[in-house]
Design a protein around this motif. Structure first.
Motif, short mmCIF file in Angstrom:
data_model
loop_
_atom_site.label_atom_id
_atom_site.label_comp_id
_atom_site.label_asym_id
_atom_site.label_seq_id
_atom_site.Cartn_x
_atom_site.Cartn_y
_atom_site.Cartn_z
N ARG A 44 0.99 -1.09 -0.14
CA ARG A 44 0.09 0.05 -0.01
C ARG A 44 0.78 1.00 0.04
NH1 ARG A 44 -2.63 0.48 4.70
NH2 ARG A 44 -4.75 1.34 3.96
N SER A 45 0.39 2.45 -0.40
CA SER A 45 1.12 3.62 -0.46
C SER A 45 1.59 3.72 0.87
CB SER A 45 0.15 4.82 -0.86
OG SER A 45 -0.19 4.59 -2.16
N ASN A 46 2.65 4.24 1.07
CA ASN A 46 3.09 4.69 2.56
C ASN A 46 3.73 3.54 3.16
OD1 ASN A 46 3.85 7.16 3.57
ND2 ASN A 46 2.25 6.90 5.25
N ALA A 47 3.74 2.17 2.64
CA ALA A 47 4.07 1.08 3.52
C ALA A 47 5.60 1.09 3.77
CB ALA A 47 3.79 -0.08 2.82
N GLY A 48 6.21 1.82 2.79
CA GLY A 48 7.87 2.06 3.03
C GLY A 48 8.76 1.44 1.87
N LYS A 49 7.93 1.31 0.69
CA LYS A 49 8.60 0.51 -0.27
C LYS A 49 9.78 1.12 -0.96
CE LYS A 49 5.59 -0.37 -3.57
NZ LYS A 49 6.02 0.70 -4.65
N SER A 50 9.63 2.78 -1.15
CA SER A 50 10.84 3.12 -1.67
C SER A 50 12.11 3.29 -0.74
CB SER A 50 10.47 4.82 -2.05
OG SER A 50 9.31 4.68 -2.79
N SER A 51 11.69 3.51 0.57
CA SER A 51 12.72 3.34 1.68
C SER A 51 13.31 1.96 1.70
CB SER A 51 12.18 3.83 2.93
OG SER A 51 11.40 4.95 2.76
N LYS A 67 8.90 8.29 -7.38
CA LYS A 67 8.12 9.36 -6.76
C LYS A 67 7.71 10.34 -7.52
CE LYS A 67 7.29 7.45 -2.69
NZ LYS A 67 6.61 7.74 -1.35
N LYS A 156 8.90 -0.80 9.04
CA LYS A 156 8.67 0.22 10.26
C LYS A 156 8.94 -0.26 11.65
CE LYS A 156 6.24 3.36 6.85
NZ LYS A 156 5.31 4.50 6.71
N ASP A 158 10.85 -0.44 13.99
CA ASP A 158 11.21 0.28 14.80
C ASP A 158 10.35 1.05 15.53
OD1 ASP A 158 11.14 3.48 13.45
OD2 ASP A 158 11.29 1.87 11.85
N LYS A 159 9.13 1.39 14.87
CA LYS A 159 8.12 2.19 15.65
C LYS A 159 7.27 1.48 16.86
CE LYS A 159 7.14 5.75 12.66
NZ LYS A 159 7.08 6.85 13.13
N SER A 188 13.16 -2.61 8.90
CA SER A 188 13.17 -1.22 9.32
C SER A 188 14.32 -0.49 8.35
CB SER A 188 13.60 -0.79 10.76
OG SER A 188 13.84 0.64 10.85
N SER A 189 13.81 0.40 7.36
CA SER A 189 14.81 1.10 6.44
C SER A 189 15.52 2.09 7.46
CB SER A 189 14.27 1.74 5.59
OG SER A 189 13.49 0.73 4.93
N THR A 190 14.93 2.88 8.34
CA THR A 190 15.51 3.83 9.12
C THR A 190 16.61 3.32 10.04
OG1 THR A 190 13.72 3.76 10.62
CG2 THR A 190 13.67 5.66 8.75
P1 GDP Z 1 5.96 4.28 -0.01
O1 GDP Z 1 4.83 5.07 -0.35
O2 GDP Z 1 5.70 2.62 0.29
O3 GDP Z 1 7.28 4.11 -1.06
O4 GDP Z 1 6.91 4.55 1.42
P2 GDP Z 1 8.14 5.49 1.61
O5 GDP Z 1 9.36 4.57 1.35
O6 GDP Z 1 7.94 6.81 0.85
O7 GDP Z 1 7.80 5.86 3.18
C1 GDP Z 1 6.58 6.46 3.53
C2 GDP Z 1 6.91 7.13 4.91
O8 GDP Z 1 7.51 6.23 5.86
C3 GDP Z 1 8.10 8.11 4.95
O9 GDP Z 1 7.90 9.46 5.76
C4 GDP Z 1 9.44 7.52 5.31
O10 GDP Z 1 10.35 8.25 5.96
C5 GDP Z 1 8.61 6.57 6.54
N1 GDP Z 1 9.52 5.44 6.51
C6 GDP Z 1 9.67 4.37 5.69
N2 GDP Z 1 10.61 3.54 6.21
C7 GDP Z 1 10.54 3.96 7.47
C8 GDP Z 1 11.30 2.85 8.67
O11 GDP Z 1 11.94 1.77 8.51
N3 GDP Z 1 11.06 3.55 9.84
C9 GDP Z 1 10.28 4.65 10.13
N4 GDP Z 1 10.20 4.84 11.24
N5 GDP Z 1 9.79 5.37 9.00
C10 GDP Z 1 9.94 4.87 7.93
#
Ligand code: GDP
Length: 230
Positions: A44-51, A67, A156, A158-159, A188-190
């Motif tokens: 889903r959007s915002n799941a953290g795929k790009s990161s 993006k 994510k 780490d949350k 966790s990417s971060t």
């Molecule tokens: P996408 O829409 O699936 O490509 O998601 P993004 O990679 O753009 O990430 C969406 C949001 O989640 C951004 O604000 C990222 O900084 C945050 N995010 C992504 N991965 C992590 C993670 O591992 N930990 C945390 N705390 N935030 C993350």
């Protein structure tokens, strides 16, 4: 039972050091030649795929391409080697997304999943705080029916505190009990958690080297309706 990635398994190590953006495709006919192997990332959007793609590959800007406005609905291809590509599937949007966009998304993804011979595994990303939404079930069910290997990232992580991470991991594993070709991990990417396990999973898929037998796949459509509350 869900199989956990086996850390002792010897596999050909995938080297992502030379990964580069190849092209974006609006539909199946625009995809690069269907040779070698591909692993596709979805969520889903915002799941953290790009990161996740950036962290996995060690290239901060790699997935940003997807993006840029207008490219979010495209299928993005990255060359790892002559024989192997990573694919960034367009994120599934929220209820606010116009119906036509959802329909286009569905048609393109359905076509890609059912017809792409080189697709050898799917990585599904779910925010650990909101796992197993309708979209996720749709993708999981498709993988089971189409006999497509699936690897789930609980992103994510780490949350959550360690105990809550483990509790969610266990809960999702229980829900997926009985699915032999599904693996799952915390990510966790971060906080740089999970890269090695994911890399090993990709390596296993590549060394197993399965190209599709499309017969079971082509009979398996992606469920048409993903509830609009997702
Ligand atoms: P996408 O829409 O699936 O490509 O998601 P993004 O990679 O753009 O990430 C969406 C949001 O989640 C951004 O604000 C990222 O900084 C945050 N995010 C992504 N991965 C992590 C993670 O591992 N930990 C945390 N705390 N935030 C993350």
């Amino acid at each position: 039972m869900v199989i956990m990635p086996d850390p002792t398994k010897i596999s050909t190590r995938v080297d992502l050091g030379n990964i580069e953006f190849l092209k974006s495709a609006a539909n199946l006919s625009h995809c690069p030649p269907d040779t070698g192997l591909e692993v596709a990332f979805c969520g889903r959007s915002n799941a953290g795929k790009s990161s996740a793609i950036n962290y996995l590959t060690g290239q901060n800007k790699l997935a940003r391409t997807s993006k840029t406005p207008g490219r979010t609905q495209l299928i993005n291809f990255f060359t790892v080697s002559e024989e192997f590509r990573l694919v960034d599937l367009p994120g599934y949007g929220y209820a606010k997304v116009p119906t036509k966009m959802k329909r286009d998304w569905h048609e393109n993804i359905d076509n890609y999943l059912r017809n792409r011979l080189s697709l050898t595994g799917l990585v599904l990303l779910m925010d650990i705080r909101h796992p197993l939404k309708a979209f996720d079930h749709t993708m999981i069910n498709w993988c089971v029916q189409a006999q497509m290997p699936l690897h789930i990232l609980l992103t994510k992580c780490d949350k959550l505190k360690r105990g809550a991470q483990q509790a969610t991991l266990l809960k999702v594993k229980r829900e997926l009990a009985g699915q032999q070709t599904t693996t799952i991990q915390l990510f966790s990417s971060t906080h740089e958690i999970g890269q090695k396990i994911l890399l090993r999973q990709l390596s296993d898929w590549v060394s197993e080297g399965h190209r599709a037998d499309l017969t079971s796949r082509q009979e398996t459509s992606l469920a048409a309706e993903i509830p609009s509350n997702d």
